[in-house]
Structure formats: structure tokens, C-alpha cells
Design an enzyme around this catalytic site. Structure first.
Site, PDB file in Angstrom:
ATOM      1  N   CYS A 155       0.842  -1.201   0.000  1.00 50.77           N
ATOM      2  CA  CYS A 155       0.000   0.000   0.000  1.00 50.77           C
ATOM      3  C   CYS A 155       0.877   1.251   0.000  1.00 50.77           C
ATOM      4  CB  CYS A 155      -0.961  -0.010   1.175  1.00 50.77           C
ATOM      5  SG  CYS A 155      -0.254   0.439   2.764  1.00 50.77           S
ATOM      6  N   LEU A 156       0.354   2.307  -0.557  1.00 47.47           N
ATOM      7  CA  LEU A 156       1.140   3.527  -0.757  1.00 47.47           C
ATOM      8  C   LEU A 156       1.618   4.148   0.551  1.00 47.47           C
ATOM      9  CD1 LEU A 156      -1.072   4.984  -3.614  1.00 47.47           C
ATOM     10  CD2 LEU A 156       1.291   4.177  -3.853  1.00 47.47           C
TER      11      LEU A 156
END
Length: 269
Positions: free
Chosen positions: A175-176
Site C-alpha cells: 500500500c502507498l
């Protein structure tokens, strides 16, 4: 056990489950689990993908397309990560709070549908890094069937290739928020900077990469074999990332490595 025996064991584990929900992110790990579950359980499988601010739209589109290709029932749920102050604070246990929110939602869905098991895509390689999300998986009794069958990433990629899964060699994706240093609060602005920046580099031909967010500095990680390509495209890359709000653009000379933000935890001990 060899790879064939492990895959056979995985099949035995799945057949003993009757009905399952697979937490499906479109990464190769969860895709392989989903595909094998469909092989063993057929229509008794439900794929569920969580939409959130830190999950890029391109990944969601890929999840939809893959689920359709596999002929599996697929639902999308919404996770409001940015409403969770523990997630936004971005302390080293951030991943725990993220996964707890996801598995809590999946557990409620499973109870509504009378589905006894929830599966994730964690494999044996995931046991070797700092992953606080594993604590949440245990608390919610999520089954990591790849670990139960002792399957490593390299092995599942080989099995996925043999199955004809189109993303068998897809680079790992996290995930970012994992691109932002611990202690530096997660914001939508930072997440969107990273998403647009990484997408721009993918369009330049980079497959395995991370852009790490250090306030005004963008730190690019690619495999060492692609350093020359970064330098050849340095003007374009710099222009793109400066347009996203970064003042400085750097290339990490250690190259791409999964979980590099965890290196600060090791040095702090």
C-alpha cells in the site's frame, strides 16, 4: 516437501474448508490463493477487494478483471483508513491497524453470509520481515494457507505460471502508505503524490520500483540493473516529480528492496 507436494497439500487444506472468502488485492499471492480455491471449491468461493484511499484505482481495475477471468464471485468493500487516527499517525504498528480494519470488515461479512473461513495471501517469505499485520490476522483467525502449505514466493510464482495466471510475474505491491517514513503522518496529498509519481515511472517502462516520500525529497528505488535507465530519463523523471511537489529527486544507490522503511526500526534497536 517439493513444490508438487506443497501444492497438493494446499489443495487438501482448501478442500477441507467447505466455503471461503479470499481477501483479494490482485497481487500474485492472493491471485494464486483465489485461483486454487476456485479449482478446489468452485462456486463456494467469494473474492473480496477492499477499496481505500491508499489502494490505487489501477489495482482495483486489475482485481475486477482477474476475478472475472477466474469466473469467481467478487465484491468490493470500502475501508475508511484515513478516518482511523492510529493509521494516520503512521507509527510502526500502522499495518496492524490497517489490517485489523480490513479483517474486521471481512469477519462481519463472513458472519452475514455464513462463510466459515477467511483466507489471505501471506506466504513463507512474509515470515522473515517486520509485518505487524500478521498479529491482526491471528486475532481475527484469518487463514494463511500458503504458509500452512509451506509455499514460498518463488514457488507460487512457478505454480501460477503453470496455471496460466496472467500476473504470475507481477512485481510485489504494498500500500502507498508504506512509502512514508514512520512517524510522518499519512495524508491524502502524500498518497496521491506517490501514486501519480509511480504511475508516471511505470509509463516510462519501470516495473519494479518504489518512490519513498521524505517531505520535499522523492527517493527512487529500482533494481540496480535499471540505474542507467533512470539516469538516461533523469530530466523527465525529475520534471514529473517536481510537478508533484517534490523539491529534490534522488536515486537510492542500494536499489529496490521490499520494506526498506523498516530499516530504521532495525537501526533503532
Amino acid at each position: 516437501m517439493n513444490i508438487r507436494e506443497k501444492n497438493q497439500k494446499l489443495g487438501e487444506i482448501l478442500r477441507g474448508m467447505d466455503q471461503v472468502i479470499v481477501a483479494f488485492s490482485a497481487g500474485i499471492d492472493s491471485t494464486f490463493v483465489l485461483a486454487r480455491a476456485v479449482e478446489e471449491l468452485g462456486e463456494r468461493v467469494l473474492a473480496v477487494t477492499a477499496a481505500s484511499e491508499t489502494f490505487p484505482e489501477r489495482e482495483m481495475q486489475e482485481a475486477v478483471a482477474l476475478a472475472k477471468q477466474l469466473g469467481v464471485k467478487h465484491e468490493i468493500i470500502q475501508i475508511a483508513e484515513m478516518e482511523n487516527p492510529h493509521f494516520v499517525a503512521n507509527n510502526p504498528d500502522r499495518c496492524y491497524h490497517c489490517k485489523a480494519g480490513l479483517y474486521g470488515s471481512l469477519t462481519r461479512l463472513a458472519k452475514e453470509r455464513n462463510i466459515p473461513w477467511i483466507l489471505d495471501g501471506a506466504n513463507m517469505d512474509d515470515l522473515g520481515d517486520y509485518r505487524p499485520g500478521r498479529k491482526a490476522a491471528k486475532e481475527y483467525e484469518v487463514r494463511s494457507v500458503l504458509q500452512e502449505a509451506e509455499i514460498y514466493k518463488k514457488e507460487l510464482r512457478e505454480l501460477a505460471r503453470e496455471m496460466g495466471l496472467p500476473n504470475w510475474d507481477k512485481p510485489s505491491f504494498a500500500c502507498l502508505s508504506s512509502r512514508i517514513p514512520y512517524g510522518d503522518p499519512i495524508t491524502l496529498e502524500k498518497v496521491r503524490q506517490l501514486d501519480r509519481g509511480e504511475q508516471a515511472l511505470r509509463e516510462m517502462g519501470f516495473r519494479t520500483l518504489r518512490i519513498r516520500h521524505h517531505d520535499t525529497i522523492a527517493r527512487i528505488e529500482v533494481p540496480p540493473g535499471e540505474f542507467a535507465k533512470v539516469l538516461a530519463l533523469s530530466e523527465r523523471i525529475t520534471a514529473v516529480l517536481k510537478a508533484e511537489g517534490f523539491t529534490y529527486v534522488t536515486l537510492d544507490l542500494q536499489g529496490y528492496r521490499s520494506g526498506s522503511m523498516n530499516e530504521t526500526l532495525k537501526t533503532a534497536k
